[in-house]
Design a protein around this motif. Sequence first.
Motif, PDB file in Angstrom:
ATOM      1  N   CYS A 109     -10.349 -27.025 -46.543  1.00  0.00           N
ATOM      2  CA  CYS A 109     -10.683 -27.953 -45.840  1.00  0.00           C
ATOM      3  C   CYS A 109     -12.000 -28.361 -45.332  1.00  0.00           C
ATOM      4  O   CYS A 109     -12.675 -29.165 -44.845  1.00  0.00           O
ATOM      5  N   ARG A 110     -12.758 -27.049 -45.139  1.00  0.00           N
ATOM      6  CA  ARG A 110     -14.293 -27.159 -45.025  1.00  0.00           C
ATOM      7  C   ARG A 110     -14.749 -25.582 -45.440  1.00  0.00           C
ATOM      8  O   ARG A 110     -13.768 -24.785 -45.895  1.00  0.00           O
ATOM      9  N   GLY A 111     -15.951 -25.406 -45.491  1.00  0.00           N
ATOM     10  CA  GLY A 111     -16.340 -24.116 -46.123  1.00  0.00           C
ATOM     11  C   GLY A 111     -17.927 -23.782 -45.821  1.00  0.00           C
ATOM     12  O   GLY A 111     -18.505 -24.256 -45.005  1.00  0.00           O
ATOM     13  N   LEU A 112     -18.225 -22.833 -46.538  1.00  0.00           N
ATOM     14  CA  LEU A 112     -19.635 -22.116 -46.436  1.00  0.00           C
ATOM     15  C   LEU A 112     -20.439 -22.455 -47.548  1.00  0.00           C
ATOM     16  O   LEU A 112     -19.649 -22.584 -49.028  1.00  0.00           O
ATOM     17  N   HIS A 130     -14.293 -38.016 -57.702  1.00  0.00           N
ATOM     18  CA  HIS A 130     -14.592 -37.896 -59.150  1.00  0.00           C
ATOM     19  C   HIS A 130     -13.808 -36.949 -59.843  1.00  0.00           C
ATOM     20  O   HIS A 130     -14.222 -36.892 -61.397  1.00  0.00           O
ATOM     21  N   ALA A 131     -12.978 -36.129 -59.533  1.00  0.00           N
ATOM     22  CA  ALA A 131     -12.224 -35.093 -60.201  1.00  0.00           C
ATOM     23  C   ALA A 131     -11.175 -36.152 -61.236  1.00  0.00           C
ATOM     24  O   ALA A 131     -10.470 -37.209 -60.904  1.00  0.00           O
ATOM     25  N   ALA A 132     -10.955 -35.374 -62.413  1.00  0.00           N
ATOM     26  CA  ALA A 132     -10.219 -36.128 -63.436  1.00  0.00           C
ATOM     27  C   ALA A 132      -8.705 -35.534 -63.253  1.00  0.00           C
ATOM     28  O   ALA A 132      -7.981 -36.014 -64.047  1.00  0.00           O
ATOM     29  N   CYS A 133      -8.434 -35.006 -62.289  1.00  0.00           N
ATOM     30  CA  CYS A 133      -6.798 -34.423 -62.012  1.00  0.00           C
ATOM     31  C   CYS A 133      -6.813 -34.512 -60.307  1.00  0.00           C
ATOM     32  O   CYS A 133      -7.663 -34.861 -59.872  1.00  0.00           O
ATOM     33  N   PRO A 134      -5.365 -34.454 -60.172  1.00  0.00           N
ATOM     34  CA  PRO A 134      -5.078 -34.225 -58.740  1.00  0.00           C
ATOM     35  C   PRO A 134      -5.796 -33.221 -57.844  1.00  0.00           C
ATOM     36  O   PRO A 134      -6.196 -32.170 -58.580  1.00  0.00           O
ATOM     37  N   VAL A 135      -6.241 -33.603 -56.869  1.00  0.00           N
ATOM     38  CA  VAL A 135      -7.251 -32.665 -55.845  1.00  0.00           C
ATOM     39  C   VAL A 135      -6.165 -32.400 -54.552  1.00  0.00           C
ATOM     40  O   VAL A 135      -5.639 -33.315 -54.033  1.00  0.00           O
ATOM     41  N   VAL A 136      -5.903 -31.207 -54.312  1.00  0.00           N
ATOM     42  CA  VAL A 136      -5.164 -30.801 -53.078  1.00  0.00           C
ATOM     43  C   VAL A 136      -6.241 -30.416 -52.366  1.00  0.00           C
ATOM     44  O   VAL A 136      -7.058 -29.497 -52.402  1.00  0.00           O
ATOM     45  N   VAL A 137      -6.391 -30.892 -50.972  1.00  0.00           N
ATOM     46  CA  VAL A 137      -7.342 -30.370 -49.945  1.00  0.00           C
ATOM     47  C   VAL A 137      -6.144 -29.373 -48.820  1.00  0.00           C
ATOM     48  O   VAL A 137      -5.244 -30.091 -48.206  1.00  0.00           O
ATOM     49  N   VAL A 138      -6.510 -28.074 -48.658  1.00  0.00           N
ATOM     50  CA  VAL A 138      -5.541 -27.589 -48.162  1.00  0.00           C
ATOM     51  C   VAL A 138      -5.804 -27.503 -46.416  1.00  0.00           C
ATOM     52  O   VAL A 138      -6.843 -26.996 -46.096  1.00  0.00           O
ATOM     53  N   SER A 241       2.879 -35.708 -41.856  1.00  0.00           N
ATOM     54  CA  SER A 241       2.434 -34.384 -42.307  1.00  0.00           C
ATOM     55  C   SER A 241       2.823 -33.237 -41.329  1.00  0.00           C
ATOM     56  O   SER A 241       2.477 -32.097 -41.767  1.00  0.00           O
ATOM     57  N   ARG A 242       3.092 -33.528 -40.018  1.00  0.00           N
ATOM     58  CA  ARG A 242       3.539 -32.507 -39.178  1.00  0.00           C
ATOM     59  C   ARG A 242       4.758 -31.906 -39.507  1.00  0.00           C
ATOM     60  O   ARG A 242       5.259 -30.778 -39.220  1.00  0.00           O
ATOM     61  N   GLU A 243       5.746 -32.498 -40.502  1.00  0.00           N
ATOM     62  CA  GLU A 243       7.006 -32.251 -40.636  1.00  0.00           C
ATOM     63  C   GLU A 243       7.237 -31.955 -42.316  1.00  0.00           C
ATOM     64  O   GLU A 243       8.397 -31.546 -42.650  1.00  0.00           O
ATOM     65  N   HIS A 272      -7.207 -35.597 -40.758  1.00  0.00           N
ATOM     66  CA  HIS A 272      -6.347 -35.562 -39.650  1.00  0.00           C
ATOM     67  C   HIS A 272      -4.973 -34.974 -39.892  1.00  0.00           C
ATOM     68  O   HIS A 272      -4.444 -34.658 -39.343  1.00  0.00           O
ATOM     69  N   ALA A 273      -4.934 -34.811 -41.569  1.00  0.00           N
ATOM     70  CA  ALA A 273      -3.305 -34.036 -41.707  1.00  0.00           C
ATOM     71  C   ALA A 273      -3.003 -32.883 -41.362  1.00  0.00           C
ATOM     72  O   ALA A 273      -4.060 -32.199 -40.889  1.00  0.00           O
ATOM     73  N   HIS A 274      -1.969 -32.567 -41.025  1.00  0.00           N
ATOM     74  CA  HIS A 274      -1.590 -31.189 -40.414  1.00  0.00           C
ATOM     75  C   HIS A 274      -0.887 -30.468 -41.456  1.00  0.00           C
ATOM     76  O   HIS A 274      -0.390 -29.316 -41.271  1.00  0.00           O
ATOM     77  N   CYS A 275      -1.124 -30.723 -43.022  1.00  0.00           N
ATOM     78  CA  CYS A 275      -0.495 -29.990 -43.789  1.00  0.00           C
ATOM     79  C   CYS A 275      -1.553 -30.226 -45.302  1.00  0.00           C
ATOM     80  O   CYS A 275      -2.402 -31.098 -45.127  1.00  0.00           O
ATOM     81  N   PRO A 276      -1.349 -29.487 -46.068  1.00  0.00           N
ATOM     82  CA  PRO A 276      -2.109 -29.871 -47.448  1.00  0.00           C
ATOM     83  C   PRO A 276      -1.713 -31.217 -47.911  1.00  0.00           C
ATOM     84  O   PRO A 276      -0.830 -31.918 -47.905  1.00  0.00           O
ATOM     85  N   VAL A 277      -2.968 -31.807 -48.312  1.00  0.00           N
ATOM     86  CA  VAL A 277      -2.875 -33.189 -48.798  1.00  0.00           C
ATOM     87  C   VAL A 277      -3.417 -33.346 -50.297  1.00  0.00           C
ATOM     88  O   VAL A 277      -4.460 -32.774 -50.838  1.00  0.00           O
ATOM     89  N   ALA A 278      -2.429 -33.905 -51.371  1.00  0.00           N
ATOM     90  CA  ALA A 278      -2.655 -34.402 -52.563  1.00  0.00           C
ATOM     91  C   ALA A 278      -3.164 -35.485 -52.795  1.00  0.00           C
ATOM     92  O   ALA A 278      -2.511 -36.433 -52.517  1.00  0.00           O
ATOM     93  N   VAL A 279      -4.265 -35.704 -53.451  1.00  0.00           N
ATOM     94  CA  VAL A 279      -4.883 -37.159 -53.648  1.00  0.00           C
ATOM     95  C   VAL A 279      -4.833 -37.223 -55.413  1.00  0.00           C
ATOM     96  O   VAL A 279      -5.430 -36.442 -55.943  1.00  0.00           O
TER      97      VAL A 279
END
Length: 288
Positions: A109-112, A130-138, A241-243, A272-279
């Motif tokens: 969700c953020r990095g260095l 721009h990704a050619a596949c699903p992207v999951v943000v943990v 996303s909390r559940e 703002h999601a409380h769990c991983p999100v797949a786009v």
Amino acid sequence: MSDPIIVGADGSVPSDRAVAWAADEAARYGRPLKVLHAVERWGFDVPLNTAPGEVVSLSREGEEVLTAAERVAHARRPELPVRAELASARTVRALADHSEEAFELVVGCRGLGGFAGLVLGSVGLGAVRHAACPVVVVRGEPAAERREIAVGVGLGDDSAALEYAFRAAAAREARLRVVHAWPFGARRDEPGEGLDARGAEERARWRVIDAHAPMRKRFPGVEVVEDIVQDNPAAALVATSREVDLVVAGSHPREGLTVPRRRAVTHGLLHHAHCPVAVVPAAGVPAP
């Protein structure tokens, strides 16, 4: 099953969580895991404000990041085949280029370093755009499995997101919650009909059921429930996303999230999601 799960690593705590999540995901689908770290290069292949002699040092640090990430993955899934790669490119470009060969791209969700400002800045949004596949943000804090996946759908074509969500639920032996929401004050009845809220909700429910009917036939073992609510779509999915273990949303088109309402929903989840999100892009997910 040759297309790998690819995860971006930078040595941060969110990155380590993404690597662990990606290792579980690769094991779940029976796919290899590739760990990617980007060392950004600027004009003449020299990092901005960095003396030429320090380029080797950056590469060495990148190798250390990859080694540490491999340890995280193997600690999580000792049997998993893991490959590490150091990319010499701007981060969004590296993520986009490698997504061409990926079943799924996973980021923290953020990095260095090469992944600084992820989600809050251009890198995370660039990966999603721009990704050619699903992207999951943990996102979210680690939690016990709830054995439930959620997918947000409108009344348009969400077939790619639905396919991804059904496949994710089947792989986890989880229930799938199909969420459809509309803002307060929005008219959902057909022209000329009354504004009966209960009737509008029922009609929306049947449209949603019709939308995921083809996936129910392909994944008969997945339990499905519909959640039809009158609420801001982003707020409804963030609350959901909390559940659940994962929230899935569609992105149309691949280059730019140009549909305003869909862009707002996606951005709301990413922030703002409380769990991983797949786009999931309109092109969907590679065939197994």
